[in-house]
Motif scaffolding. Structure first.
Motif, short mmCIF file in Angstrom:
data_model
loop_
_atom_site.label_atom_id
_atom_site.label_comp_id
_atom_site.label_asym_id
_atom_site.label_seq_id
_atom_site.Cartn_x
_atom_site.Cartn_y
_atom_site.Cartn_z
N VAL A 108 0.85 -1.20 0.00
CA VAL A 108 0.00 0.00 0.00
C VAL A 108 0.88 1.25 0.00
CG1 VAL A 108 -1.63 1.36 1.38
CG2 VAL A 108 -2.00 -1.10 1.07
N ILE A 109 1.89 1.26 0.87
CA ILE A 109 2.81 2.41 0.93
C ILE A 109 3.55 2.58 -0.39
CG2 ILE A 109 4.90 3.28 2.05
CD1 ILE A 109 3.83 1.87 4.65
N TYR A 110 3.97 1.48 -0.98
CA TYR A 110 4.64 1.54 -2.28
C TYR A 110 3.75 2.22 -3.32
CZ TYR A 110 6.43 0.01 -6.79
OH TYR A 110 6.87 -0.01 -8.09
N HIS A 111 2.48 1.81 -3.38
CA HIS A 111 1.55 2.40 -4.35
C HIS A 111 1.33 3.89 -4.07
CE1 HIS A 111 0.61 -1.09 -6.70
NE2 HIS A 111 0.18 -1.78 -5.65
N LEU A 112 1.25 4.27 -2.79
CA LEU A 112 1.09 5.69 -2.47
C LEU A 112 2.29 6.50 -2.94
CD1 LEU A 112 -0.50 5.66 1.10
CD2 LEU A 112 -1.62 6.10 -1.08
N LYS A 113 3.48 5.97 -2.73
CA LYS A 113 4.69 6.69 -3.16
C LYS A 113 4.76 6.83 -4.68
CE LYS A 113 7.54 5.91 0.86
NZ LYS A 113 8.82 5.47 1.40
N LYS A 114 4.14 5.89 -5.38
CA LYS A 114 4.11 5.94 -6.84
C LYS A 114 2.86 6.68 -7.35
CE LYS A 114 7.71 3.40 -7.86
NZ LYS A 114 8.79 3.89 -8.68
N GLU A 115 2.10 7.28 -6.40
CA GLU A 115 0.87 8.01 -6.70
C GLU A 115 -0.18 7.12 -7.38
OE1 GLU A 115 1.52 11.88 -8.41
OE2 GLU A 115 3.28 12.20 -7.15
N GLN A 116 -0.19 5.86 -7.02
CA GLN A 116 -1.16 4.90 -7.52
C GLN A 116 -2.22 4.70 -6.43
OE1 GLN A 116 1.63 1.73 -8.18
NE2 GLN A 116 2.22 2.48 -10.20
N VAL A 131 -4.95 6.72 2.99
CA VAL A 131 -5.42 6.21 1.70
C VAL A 131 -6.83 6.71 1.42
CG1 VAL A 131 -6.02 4.14 0.38
CG2 VAL A 131 -3.91 4.20 1.72
N TYR A 132 -7.71 6.63 2.40
CA TYR A 132 -9.08 7.08 2.20
C TYR A 132 -9.15 8.58 1.91
CZ TYR A 132 -11.92 2.92 2.89
OH TYR A 132 -12.55 1.72 2.70
N ALA A 133 -8.31 9.36 2.57
CA ALA A 133 -8.29 10.81 2.31
C ALA A 133 -7.82 11.09 0.88
CB ALA A 133 -7.39 11.52 3.32
#
Length: 140
Positions: free
Chosen positions: A19-27, A52-54
């Motif tokens: 999940v953190i990986y995807h957030l860092k990649k703006e996914q 993530v929800y925000a």
């Protein structure tokens, strides 16, 4: 992407790290799909789900997801074990930020400001909250 996906059914941390990986990649959509069914059990899981929800709520213009994020942040920030910690205070600031209650945001951000004097993201959020409350000199 080669290591974490096969491990998500073996180690719960692998899913959170993905999940953190995807957030860092703006996914954000990918992060949301991974975390939406997770039932948080620890403050860091509530915080990650709230973030993530925000982000998903902002991307989708979904007031429902933003409200869920606000509630997740409030759960952590108001808990007796986290209320006097830096993450707990950040959560309460985030909760009030999403509610657009910037006077309350500043109460929490000012209480932890000394720890983030060189953090650009913190200073940006602090300045935005100051500007919303009319304290333009401090925002500057």
């Amino acid at each position: 992407m080669q290591t974490l996906p096969p491990l998500i059914d073996v180690f719960p941390e692998a899913k959170l790290n993905l999940v953190i990986y995807h957030l860092k990649k703006e996914q954000v959509a990918e992060a949301f799909n991974l975390i939406k069914d997770i039932e948080p059990t620890a403050p860091r899981e509530y915080i990650l789900k709230g973030v993530v929800y925000a982000m998903y709520g902002q991307a989708q213009d979904s007031r429902e997801h933003i409200k869920t994020a606000q509630q997740l942040f409030q759960l952590v920030g108001a808990s007796s074990t986290e209320c006097d910690t830096i993450p707990g205070r950040q959560c309460m600031a985030s909760c009030f930020y999403l509610l657009k209650q910037f006077d309350d945001v500043l109460v929490y951000l000012k209480s932890i400001r000394n720890y983030f004097q060189t953090d650009d993201d913190f200073n940006w959020n602090y300045a935005i909250a100051c500007a919303y409350t009319g304290d333009f000199k401090e925002a500057e």
